[in-house]
Structure formats: C-alpha cells, structure tokens
Design a protein around this motif. Structure first.
Motif, PDB file in Angstrom:
ATOM      1  N   SER A  28       3.110  -7.908  15.611  1.00  0.00           N
ATOM      2  CA  SER A  28       4.517  -7.783  14.755  1.00  0.00           C
ATOM      3  C   SER A  28       5.208  -7.068  15.160  1.00  0.00           C
ATOM      4  CB  SER A  28       3.838  -7.191  13.281  1.00  0.00           C
ATOM      5  OG  SER A  28       2.806  -8.282  12.885  1.00  0.00           O
ATOM      6  N   ALA A 398       0.239  -4.720   7.088  1.00  0.00           N
ATOM      7  CA  ALA A 398       1.605  -4.941   6.557  1.00  0.00           C
ATOM      8  C   ALA A 398       1.825  -3.312   6.188  1.00  0.00           C
ATOM      9  CB  ALA A 398       1.595  -5.780   5.374  1.00  0.00           C
ATOM     10  N   ALA A 402       4.918  -0.936   7.645  1.00  0.00           N
ATOM     11  CA  ALA A 402       5.775  -0.440   6.786  1.00  0.00           C
ATOM     12  C   ALA A 402       6.021   1.064   7.116  1.00  0.00           C
ATOM     13  CB  ALA A 402       5.341  -0.499   5.183  1.00  0.00           C
ATOM     14  N   LYS A 407       9.222   2.984   5.895  1.00  0.00           N
ATOM     15  CA  LYS A 407       9.396   2.348   4.482  1.00  0.00           C
ATOM     16  C   LYS A 407       8.613   3.147   3.685  1.00  0.00           C
ATOM     17  CE  LYS A 407      12.138  -0.898   6.028  1.00  0.00           C
ATOM     18  NZ  LYS A 407      13.442  -1.053   5.903  1.00  0.00           N
ATOM     19  N   VAL A 412      -0.286  -2.642  -1.051  1.00  0.00           N
ATOM     20  CA  VAL A 412      -0.034  -3.944  -0.707  1.00  0.00           C
ATOM     21  C   VAL A 412      -0.436  -5.042  -1.518  1.00  0.00           C
ATOM     22  CG1 VAL A 412       0.566  -3.659   1.784  1.00  0.00           C
ATOM     23  CG2 VAL A 412      -1.548  -3.614   1.030  1.00  0.00           C
ATOM     24  N   VAL A 421       4.814  -5.695   0.036  1.00  0.00           N
ATOM     25  CA  VAL A 421       4.422  -4.264   0.179  1.00  0.00           C
ATOM     26  C   VAL A 421       5.157  -3.661  -0.819  1.00  0.00           C
ATOM     27  CG1 VAL A 421       5.139  -2.219   1.553  1.00  0.00           C
ATOM     28  CG2 VAL A 421       4.409  -4.315   2.791  1.00  0.00           C
ATOM     29  N   THR A 429       8.294  -5.992  -1.464  1.00  0.00           N
ATOM     30  CA  THR A 429       9.278  -6.713  -0.417  1.00  0.00           C
ATOM     31  C   THR A 429       8.052  -7.667   0.143  1.00  0.00           C
ATOM     32  OG1 THR A 429      10.456  -4.714  -0.307  1.00  0.00           O
ATOM     33  CG2 THR A 429      10.501  -6.356   1.646  1.00  0.00           C
ATOM     34  N   TRP A 431       6.557  -9.241   3.276  1.00  0.00           N
ATOM     35  CA  TRP A 431       6.507  -8.672   4.488  1.00  0.00           C
ATOM     36  C   TRP A 431       5.823  -9.762   5.511  1.00  0.00           C
ATOM     37  CZ3 TRP A 431       8.390  -3.964   5.279  1.00  0.00           C
ATOM     38  CH2 TRP A 431       8.204  -3.397   6.642  1.00  0.00           C
TER      39      TRP A 431
END
Length: 448
Positions: A28, A398, A402, A407, A412, A421, A429, A431
C-alpha cells in the motif's frame, strides 16, 4: 541492501517482517509512491543502515512478540525521534513497551479486529461493537455513510441465568463423576424407600441405606426378607462400580484443565449465545469483548492445554475441547439456538470447513468468518453466502498505515469489502488498500 530513492513530495518508511500484514503495508505504501525499505530479519548493522538517513516512520510487524520487542528497543536506541508502530499480542508486554518507549504506537491485530467481529455476531446490521468508557457504541454503515451510535445491551433473560445453575456435563470426566454420583444416590434412595415401606423409622432406614451404599451391609436385615438381602447385595456390588466412576471423574476434574464448569459463569449456555471456534489471540479477544457486552459466549479449541485456553478459564469463559467442524460438537453446543457462530482460527481453510459444517447443522444460524491469511479466500465474493467475512490482515494494515502517515486513528471497521479508519470525534474515513502481491521484497510463493 540499498535504499529505495525517495521521489519528490513523498516520504520514506521502513517495514520489518515477512508476515502478510507486513507485505500488505509495504504494497500500500508503494502504491502511494512512498519509498519503502522492507526488511525481513535484519541484523543490528542492517538497522543502523536503515536509519541513515532517518525514515519518516517504521513498522515492526511480526508474529513473535519477543522479536518485535527486541527490534523496537533496538530501533529506539539507534534513534529516539522516529515514530514506530509495533504489533504485539500480549497486552502486558504491550503496555510495558508503551511505557518505556513513548514514541511507539503499540497495537495488536487481535484487539483491532475484536469489535469488527463482535458487531455481526450480535446483529448482522452492526459493523462493529465496542465499549467506550461506560457506554457501548455500535457502528452502522449505510452506503458511504458510517456512523457510531449508542447501543443498549439486551437484558439478561431468566433462562440465561438459569443456565448457570443447570450446566450440562460436556467432558468425559464430568459425565463420569455425575453418573457415579447419580448411581450412588439412586442406590441410597432406593434402599431407604424399601426399608421405610417395611415399617422402619426414617432415620434408621437412612442409616442402613448408607451402610449399603458404603458396601458394609445393613445393620440387620428385615426378618423373613430374603428379597431385601438379594437387592442389598446387588446394590452394594453396583455401588462399587458407581464409586469407582465417581472417583475417576473427580480425579479427572482435579488434574484436568477444567475449561467448562458444572455451575457458575463457566457453564455452557443453551440459547442466545455466540460460539467462538478457535481460542487463539483473536478468538480470546472476541470472547472477552462479547462477555463485556453481556453476550453469553462459549469457546471451542482442539488443545486443552493451550495457553489461551487456560487464560480463558481465568476470565470465566467456558471452552469446550473438540473440533469446531465436528457435527456432534456443534449439536452439543446447541448451535440451533445460538445467536451466531464465529470461526476465527488462524487457518482460513479450517474456518471455511467449520462454517460449512455449521451451515449444514443449522442453516438459520448467523456465521462470522475470519479471513486474511489467504488473500484469494479473503477477497472472493463466493464466500459471502457462508456469512460475514472479516479480513484481519486488511483491518490491521489500515490502522498501521494510518498511524504511519500521521492520521489520528483509534480503530478500524469493515463493511463488505470496504475498510474505514475511525478517528477521534467518531469520524470515519474510507481506506483503500493494495493487494499484498504488490510487495516485491518477499517471495510470494514462499509466504503463501
């Protein structure tokens, strides 16, 4: 070992570990065009080289807590200013590491995924369910709208309370003990009833009946009662067998792990409960989360001497020893009256086998399935008819991403194939994640 050059406007990261979670995080980050240095089992000199120049963040994503702890301490010793995200399953070790290294973000995939598993276990419309201080929050997803709302636990029914007082014997030792006790009590009551029917005082009849059960014979047989003598002889011989069964059951209960109680909180519930197959790190956290939410729960594990099985006993969680894919085990656990079954073992294929068996035993029972180790299984839509799927690797990835990107993630949740997230203020949000095959640092065939 060469650093990946940092493109303009991007950041550099170091990922340590050869787990599927590490591959997913690496892929990712690479998809977002960040520079990633992925190390599997680095030595001290490799760590020094990896931190020169200093990266934006480091992720230590291993299965072994001791190894993760060692790397975290070594990295903090080399540089005290780099944020480090570490996955550690043991809660005590995680708390201590957080106290020693404030720059570390210590989390456990099991803790992250427990609310996401507990939600659909309680209600198929709930994406996640968790405690927040004195309140319980339920996360619901409608399209792109994700919101958290207050959830009121159901009142414990009188039948659930009665189940704690009328537990059923679910292991061989308990069945032997209760069978032997029932046999001796039947012999005692039968002999006492016979003597009282012949006109003996109740106390005297009880004394003689106890002598028969103790295999020493009555004080004096009733006159002209050869039938009683025969019956008393049979009862004394039978009591020898019953007392041997009772003693064997008691010894087995005393020396065994005693994962299921006969009375009290560790009895197996009969209705409205959740069956958790697999009491590993994820399964134990799920059982604890459901227990805190007031939902009756029972675990299933193959190994009676597993460390988590003993820990479940100390937490008051009943654990039945057996194979979750065995039809007889599921029937003994009253699957047809259960609220849900959660197959959360570490092997995706075993979880699928359990889910298929459970669907065959009770098609109407809701099934929650853990996936993530086999990416093809986690992503295929053909598993949807089996129940609700939760990808542990995606949820953990995730959260780690983050935190690496700065973040303020606190949790999650998952809905269908989407990952969200959660940040402070109950904002969510979406993700997106890259497939783990996007990581080119580890041989795909070796890690599959």
């Amino acid at each position: 070992m060469n650093h990946v050059p940092t493109p303009d406007g991007t950041r550099s990261f170091v990922v340590i570990g050869e787990t599927n979670l590490a591959r997913r995080v690496c892929a990712s980050l690479r998809e977002d065009e960040h520079a990633v240095l992925h190390l599997t089992q680095p030595r001290d000199e490799d760590l020094h080289a990896a931190l020169s120049p200093e990266p934006t963040g480091i992720a230590v994503l291993l299965h072994e807590d001791a190894a993760a702890l060692r790397y975290a301490l070594a990295l903090a010793h080399i540089s005290t200013g780099i944020p480090i995200v570490v996955t550690i399953f043991d809660r005590t070790m995680a708390d201590e590491l957080l106290r020693l290294l404030p720059q570390c973000d210590v989390t456990s995939p099991a803790d992250l995924v427990a609310p996401a598993l507990a939600g659909p276990c309680v209600d198929v419309a709930i994406a996640a369910l968790y405690r927040q201080g004195p309140l319980t929050r339920a996360v619901r997803v409608s399209g792109t709208d994700v919101r958290a709302e207050h959830w009121t636990p159901e009142r414990v029914q009188w039948r659930s309370r009665l189940d704690r007082l009328t537990g059923q014997p679910h292991d061989a030792g308990a069945r032997l003990m209760l069978a032997g006790m029932a046999g001796m009590l039947a012999a005692l009551l039968g002999d006492w009833a016979w003597l009282t029917s012949l006109g003996h005082p109740a106390a005297e009849a009880l004394f003689d009946a106890a002598r028969v059960v103790a295999t020493v014979g009555p004080a004096a047989a009733p006159p002209h009662s050869s039938a009683y003598q025969v019956v008393a002889s049979v009862l004394m011989l039978s009591t020898i067998v019953f007392s041997a069964m009772f003693t064997a059951g008691v010894v087995d209960r005393m020396l065994g792990p005693q994962l299921v109680g006969l009375i009290g909180p560790r009895t197996v519930p009969r209705s409205g409960h959740v069956i958790v197959v697999g009491t590993g790190q994820v399964g134990l956290r799920l059982c604890g989360e459901l227990r805190r939410l007031g939902v009756p729960v029972v675990g299933v594990d193959r190994d009676p001497h597993a460390p988590n099985a003993r820990l479940a006993r100390s937490l008051g969680i009943p654990v039945l020893v057996g194979h979750g894919g065995d039809r007889a085990v599921l029937e003994r656990l009253h699957l047809n009256r259960a609220r849900a079954l959660a197959a959360v073992g570490s092997d995706d294929l075993d979880n699928i086998a359990v889910a298929i068996t459970a669907h065959g035993v009770s098609p109407g029972t809701r099934i929650v399935l853990r996936a993530g180790e086999h990416e093809a299984i986690a992503e295929t839509r053909s598993l949807l008819p089996l129940g609700t799927i939760r990808d542990v690797t995606s949820l953990a990835a995730a959260y780690v991403l983050a935190r690496l990107l700065g973040k303020p993630a606190i949790g999650v949740v998952a809905h269908r194939h989407g990952i969200f997230v959660e940040s402070h203020g109950e904002s969510f949000t979406a993700w997106p994640l890259a497939a783990r095959k996007g990581c080119l640092h580890i041989d795909v065939a070796a890690s599959a």
